[in-house]
Design a protein around this motif. Structure first.
Motif, PDB file in Angstrom:
ATOM      1  N   LEU A  25     107.828 109.606 125.540  1.00 24.35           N
ATOM      2  CA  LEU A  25     108.112 108.553 125.957  1.00 24.35           C
ATOM      3  C   LEU A  25     108.208 107.947 126.723  1.00 24.35           C
ATOM      4  O   LEU A  25     107.155 107.330 127.709  1.00 24.35           O
ATOM      5  CB  LEU A  25     109.065 107.343 124.345  1.00 24.35           C
ATOM      6  CG  LEU A  25     108.848 107.609 123.349  1.00 24.35           C
ATOM      7  CD1 LEU A  25     109.843 107.186 122.255  1.00 24.35           C
ATOM      8  CD2 LEU A  25     107.380 107.103 122.878  1.00 24.35           C
ATOM      9  N   MET A  26     109.008 108.361 127.879  1.00 28.41           N
ATOM     10  CA  MET A  26     109.043 107.747 129.141  1.00 28.41           C
ATOM     11  C   MET A  26     108.397 107.954 130.350  1.00 28.41           C
ATOM     12  O   MET A  26     107.855 107.597 130.941  1.00 28.41           O
ATOM     13  CB  MET A  26     110.698 108.505 129.839  1.00 28.41           C
ATOM     14  CG  MET A  26     112.382 107.579 129.635  1.00 28.41           C
ATOM     15  SD  MET A  26     113.713 108.820 129.919  1.00 28.41           S
ATOM     16  CE  MET A  26     113.034 110.264 130.519  1.00 28.41           C
ATOM     17  N   LEU A  27     107.816 109.227 130.125  1.00 27.19           N
ATOM     18  CA  LEU A  27     106.357 109.988 130.691  1.00 27.19           C
ATOM     19  C   LEU A  27     104.938 109.161 130.231  1.00 27.19           C
ATOM     20  O   LEU A  27     104.339 108.519 131.721  1.00 27.19           O
ATOM     21  CB  LEU A  27     105.965 111.336 130.488  1.00 27.19           C
ATOM     22  CG  LEU A  27     106.852 111.728 131.323  1.00 27.19           C
ATOM     23  CD1 LEU A  27     106.923 113.818 130.442  1.00 27.19           C
ATOM     24  CD2 LEU A  27     106.951 112.171 132.820  1.00 27.19           C
ATOM     25  N   GLU A  28     104.949 107.971 129.315  1.00 26.91           N
ATOM     26  CA  GLU A  28     103.785 108.035 129.270  1.00 26.91           C
ATOM     27  C   GLU A  28     103.786 106.444 129.551  1.00 26.91           C
ATOM     28  O   GLU A  28     103.505 105.974 130.017  1.00 26.91           O
ATOM     29  CB  GLU A  28     104.253 107.617 127.274  1.00 26.91           C
ATOM     30  CG  GLU A  28     103.006 106.307 126.529  1.00 26.91           C
ATOM     31  CD  GLU A  28     102.531 106.529 125.621  1.00 26.91           C
ATOM     32  OE1 GLU A  28     101.337 105.777 125.122  1.00 26.91           O
ATOM     33  OE2 GLU A  28     103.979 106.429 124.504  1.00 26.91           O
ATOM     34  N   ASP A  29     105.472 105.731 129.329  1.00 28.24           N
ATOM     35  CA  ASP A  29     105.252 105.114 129.982  1.00 28.24           C
ATOM     36  C   ASP A  29     105.193 104.606 131.597  1.00 28.24           C
ATOM     37  O   ASP A  29     104.673 103.671 131.833  1.00 28.24           O
ATOM     38  CB  ASP A  29     107.059 104.305 130.016  1.00 28.24           C
ATOM     39  CG  ASP A  29     106.985 102.541 130.044  1.00 28.24           C
ATOM     40  OD1 ASP A  29     106.985 101.653 129.766  1.00 28.24           O
ATOM     41  OD2 ASP A  29     107.844 102.233 131.703  1.00 28.24           O
ATOM     42  N   PHE A  30     105.774 105.750 132.650  1.00 27.16           N
ATOM     43  CA  PHE A  30     106.041 106.061 133.406  1.00 27.16           C
ATOM     44  C   PHE A  30     104.257 106.265 134.255  1.00 27.16           C
ATOM     45  O   PHE A  30     104.130 105.606 135.226  1.00 27.16           O
ATOM     46  CB  PHE A  30     106.516 107.201 134.300  1.00 27.16           C
ATOM     47  CG  PHE A  30     106.316 107.875 135.614  1.00 27.16           C
ATOM     48  CD1 PHE A  30     106.908 106.733 136.864  1.00 27.16           C
ATOM     49  CD2 PHE A  30     106.620 108.400 136.179  1.00 27.16           C
ATOM     50  CE1 PHE A  30     106.398 106.584 137.824  1.00 27.16           C
ATOM     51  CE2 PHE A  30     106.346 109.288 137.286  1.00 27.16           C
ATOM     52  CZ  PHE A  30     106.353 108.007 138.422  1.00 27.16           C
ATOM     53  N   TYR A  31     103.708 106.920 133.483  1.00 23.26           N
ATOM     54  CA  TYR A  31     102.403 106.950 133.618  1.00 23.26           C
ATOM     55  C   TYR A  31     100.907 105.866 133.501  1.00 23.26           C
ATOM     56  O   TYR A  31     100.674 105.334 134.715  1.00 23.26           O
ATOM     57  CB  TYR A  31     101.276 107.756 132.554  1.00 23.26           C
ATOM     58  CG  TYR A  31     100.660 108.315 132.468  1.00 23.26           C
ATOM     59  CD1 TYR A  31      99.509 108.754 133.809  1.00 23.26           C
ATOM     60  CD2 TYR A  31      98.897 106.848 131.575  1.00 23.26           C
ATOM     61  CE1 TYR A  31      98.605 108.796 133.922  1.00 23.26           C
ATOM     62  CE2 TYR A  31      97.565 107.668 131.930  1.00 23.26           C
ATOM     63  CZ  TYR A  31      97.123 108.429 133.106  1.00 23.26           C
ATOM     64  OH  TYR A  31      95.916 108.574 132.977  1.00 23.26           O
ATOM     65  N   ILE A  32     100.772 104.880 132.678  1.00 22.43           N
ATOM     66  CA  ILE A  32     100.957 103.431 132.633  1.00 22.43           C
ATOM     67  C   ILE A  32     101.668 102.650 134.001  1.00 22.43           C
ATOM     68  O   ILE A  32     101.016 102.027 134.535  1.00 22.43           O
ATOM     69  CB  ILE A  32     101.417 102.455 131.320  1.00 22.43           C
ATOM     70  CG1 ILE A  32      99.782 103.700 130.224  1.00 22.43           C
ATOM     71  CG2 ILE A  32     100.854 101.634 130.999  1.00 22.43           C
ATOM     72  CD1 ILE A  32     100.671 103.778 128.938  1.00 22.43           C
ATOM     73  N   GLN A  33     102.950 102.557 133.685  1.00 26.32           N
ATOM     74  CA  GLN A  33     103.862 101.461 134.615  1.00 26.32           C
ATOM     75  C   GLN A  33     103.499 101.335 135.694  1.00 26.32           C
ATOM     76  O   GLN A  33     104.364 100.841 136.831  1.00 26.32           O
ATOM     77  CB  GLN A  33     104.559 100.951 133.882  1.00 26.32           C
ATOM     78  CG  GLN A  33     104.944  99.892 132.648  1.00 26.32           C
ATOM     79  CD  GLN A  33     104.176  99.108 132.802  1.00 26.32           C
ATOM     80  OE1 GLN A  33     104.240  98.053 133.604  1.00 26.32           O
ATOM     81  NE2 GLN A  33     103.292  98.994 131.199  1.00 26.32           N
ATOM     82  N   GLY A  34     103.574 103.143 136.049  1.00 31.71           N
ATOM     83  CA  GLY A  34     104.219 103.596 137.625  1.00 31.71           C
ATOM     84  C   GLY A  34     105.709 102.705 137.689  1.00 31.71           C
ATOM     85  O   GLY A  34     106.352 102.848 137.432  1.00 31.71           O
ATOM     86  N   ILE A  35     105.619 102.940 139.256  1.00 32.96           N
ATOM     87  CA  ILE A  35     106.993 102.590 139.820  1.00 32.96           C
ATOM     88  C   ILE A  35     107.862 101.625 139.173  1.00 32.96           C
ATOM     89  O   ILE A  35     108.685 101.058 139.068  1.00 32.96           O
ATOM     90  CB  ILE A  35     107.388 102.429 141.116  1.00 32.96           C
ATOM     91  CG1 ILE A  35     108.512 102.959 141.151  1.00 32.96           C
ATOM     92  CG2 ILE A  35     106.675 100.794 141.678  1.00 32.96           C
ATOM     93  CD1 ILE A  35     108.092 102.496 143.364  1.00 32.96           C
TER      94      ILE A  35
END
Length: 136
Positions: A42-52
């Protein structure tokens, strides 16, 4: 802005079957820590979409190392973490992951990230880039 992921292997194990983060996820599954693996995904998915701008993204003070860290109340105690570093063009080299019952980061995991960064700066190709775009 979406982040492009690259997946690191340890510089002393470049021919390993899997990148380090996959090895860590498999180990967590083997240990029965599926909840931690789910949190990492879930964190990786959010990071992939939202970036920094991801709510999980945090730079470690004084280091070129970043982490994704569960922070929500009621979530995993201590939490799941992913360690990475940035390259140009909004690319993140994912190095490793962990789940800890306490709140301190693993020195061993951070040292491994530093080894990967050092190897990369010395010209060793320690990562691979996977095309995340679906092809029809």
């Amino acid at each position: 802005m979406a982040v492009r992921f690259l997946y690191a292997r340890h510089p002393f194990r470049l021919s390993a079957k899997h990148p380090r983060i996959i090895e860590d996820l498999l180990e967590l599954i083997y240990q029965g820590k599926q909840e931690a693996v789910n949190a990492i995904i879930l964190m990786l998915e959010d990071f992939y979409i939202q970036g920094i701008e991801s709510r999980f993204c945090k730079k470690l003070q004084g280091l070129p190392i970043w982490e994704l860290k569960t922070r929500s109340r009621g979530g995993l105690k201590g939490g799941a973490r992913v360690y990475f570093f940035f390259l140009e063009n909004n690319r993140a080299v994912l190095v490793n992951a962990e789940y800890k019952a306490d709140t301190t980061a693993s020195i061993t995991k951070l040292e491994e990230v530093a080894q990967v960064i050092l190897a990369y700066t010395n010209g060793i190709r320690v990562f691979e880039e996977i095309d995340h775009e679906q092809k029809n």
